[in-house]
Design an enzyme around this catalytic site. Structure first.
Site, PDB file in Angstrom:
ATOM      1  N   ALA A  66       0.868  -1.176   0.000  1.00 15.04           N
ATOM      2  CA  ALA A  66       0.000   0.000   0.000  1.00 15.04           C
ATOM      3  C   ALA A  66       0.907   1.229   0.000  1.00 15.04           C
ATOM      4  O   ALA A  66       2.041   1.178   0.496  1.00 15.04           O
ATOM      5  CB  ALA A  66      -0.892  -0.014   1.228  1.00 15.04           C
ATOM      6  N   GLY A 111       0.678  -5.089   0.912  1.00 16.48           N
ATOM      7  CA  GLY A 111      -0.497  -5.163   0.041  1.00 16.48           C
ATOM      8  C   GLY A 111      -0.206  -5.797  -1.312  1.00 16.48           C
ATOM      9  O   GLY A 111      -1.120  -6.329  -1.954  1.00 16.48           O
ATOM     10  N   GLU A 114      -0.432  -9.393  -0.674  1.00 12.87           N
ATOM     11  CA  GLU A 114      -1.861  -9.676  -0.436  1.00 12.87           C
ATOM     12  C   GLU A 114      -2.629  -9.725  -1.763  1.00 12.87           C
ATOM     13  O   GLU A 114      -3.494 -10.575  -1.956  1.00 12.87           O
ATOM     14  CB  GLU A 114      -2.444  -8.613   0.513  1.00 12.87           C
ATOM     15  CG  GLU A 114      -1.878  -8.751   1.920  1.00 12.87           C
ATOM     16  CD  GLU A 114      -2.289  -7.618   2.850  1.00 12.87           C
ATOM     17  OE1 GLU A 114      -2.042  -6.450   2.504  1.00 12.87           O
ATOM     18  OE2 GLU A 114      -2.854  -7.901   3.918  1.00 12.87           O
ATOM     19  N   GLU A 134       4.480  -4.855   7.334  1.00 16.26           N
ATOM     20  CA  GLU A 134       3.635  -3.882   8.037  1.00 16.26           C
ATOM     21  C   GLU A 134       4.089  -3.605   9.466  1.00 16.26           C
ATOM     22  O   GLU A 134       4.079  -2.452   9.911  1.00 16.26           O
ATOM     23  CB  GLU A 134       2.166  -4.357   8.051  1.00 16.26           C
ATOM     24  CG  GLU A 134       1.462  -4.247   6.719  1.00 16.26           C
ATOM     25  CD  GLU A 134       1.639  -5.463   5.824  1.00 16.26           C
ATOM     26  OE1 GLU A 134       2.496  -6.332   6.139  1.00 16.26           O
ATOM     27  OE2 GLU A 134       0.924  -5.557   4.818  1.00 16.26           O
TER      28      GLU A 134
END
Ligand code: HXC
Length: 260
Positions: A66, A111, A114, A134
């Site tokens: 992200a 992300g 993911e 993260e």
């Protein structure tokens, strides 16, 4: 449709979606996530597309996570909405009625990993690097990583990956079961296209029903799951593709499936 952050190419029955923000290693902000949702809807509704490949632009990254600059400005409620939006889009990709292959050409972090895990099949270039960094940022995975990683590799391994924020090379990710294949960087896209074309040549309704049986079954106990399989097996007998597939075998010719 055209997109600001995505390139979408068609090749025969394939669609290749490239996340195109190479300056920030294809990091996912709200706009990219929304566009991924829109392209998923577009490809879902396009019967000429049988298999989708998702990759990243440039030589360095699939998706480095992200967008950290974007997230630095989010309030807690906005962060929760961003996580829910990304989860919904990744769920949409996971449940697309056609197979999705992640062609992982570089960093697949946070992300990015993911997103790769929401695809059906993951193929990594030798240069790819994986991880869930993260906790290094003082936050947790939010696009399904705490759940999909646990289901994909064993829970102990998933915990190690998520707690340590370590990075793993492609061979290690392969040994963990995170990726199906590791191939030289220059062969990655052709390898994925080859696999996609083999899938696209099979009965498309049957491939789609197979995906549905697998995805539904993963959330059920075995008795219910094989019940779903039997129902969908019966459904496959209602299709033109089944008539064609069986006739082609008996007539010793290649089937010409019509996706109906
Ligand atoms: C925003 C990013 C970015 C990211 C890289 N960049 N990753 N920008 N968000 N996730 C930007 C850098 O700031 C830099 O911009 C440019 O891309 C090139 O990156 P460098 O760091 O210079 O490259 P390099 O030294 O090769 O290091 C590559 C890297 C590193 C190891 C991938 O960039 C990195 O650690 N990135 C962050 C990875 C990460 O923590 N991902 C998880 C995010 S959290 P400039 O302008 O300096 O050139 C997450 C949560 C998901 O994903 C769930 C949300 C709900």
């Amino acid at each position: 449709m055209s997109y600001e952050n995505l390139l979408v190419e068609r090749e025969e029955n394939l669609a290749i979606v490239t996340i195109n923000r190479p300056k920030v290693l294809n990091a996912l902000n709200g706009d990219v996530i929304r566009e991924l949702g829109l392209v998923a809807d577009e490809l879902e509704g396009d019967d000429s597309v049988r298999v989708v490949i998702i990759t990243g632009s440039g030589e360095k990254a699939f998706v480095a996570g992200a967008d950290i600059a974007f997230m630095s400005k989010l309030s807690p409620m906005e962060a929760m909405r961003f996580a829910r939006l990304g989860q919904a889009v990744m769920r949409k990709i996971e449940n697309l009625s056609k197979p999705v292959i992640a062609a992982i050409n570089g960093f697949a972090l946070g992300g990015g990993n993911e997103l790769a895990m929401s695809c059906d099949i993951r193929v990594a270039s030798e240069r790819a690097k994986f991880g869930q960094p993260e906790v290094q940022l003082g936050i947790i995975a939010g696009f399904g990583g705490t759940q999909r990683l646990t289901r994909l590799v064993n829970p102990g391994l998933a915990k190690e990956i998520l707690y340590t924020a370590d990075q793993y090379d492609a061979e290690t990710a392969h040994k963990m079961g995170l990726v199906n294949h590791v191939v030289p960087a220059e062969e990655l896209l052709n390898f994925c296209k080859g696999m996609a074309k083999r899938i696209a040549a099979r009965g498309p309704v049957a491939v789609s029903l197979t995906k549905e049986a697998i995805n539904a079954g993963l959330e059920m106990d075995l008795d219910k799951a094989i019940g779903v399989e039997a129902d969908l097996f019966g459904l496959s007998f209602t299709t033109e593709d089944r008539k064609e597939g069986i006739a082609a075998f008996l007539e010793k010719r290649k089937p010409a499936f019509q996706n109906k």
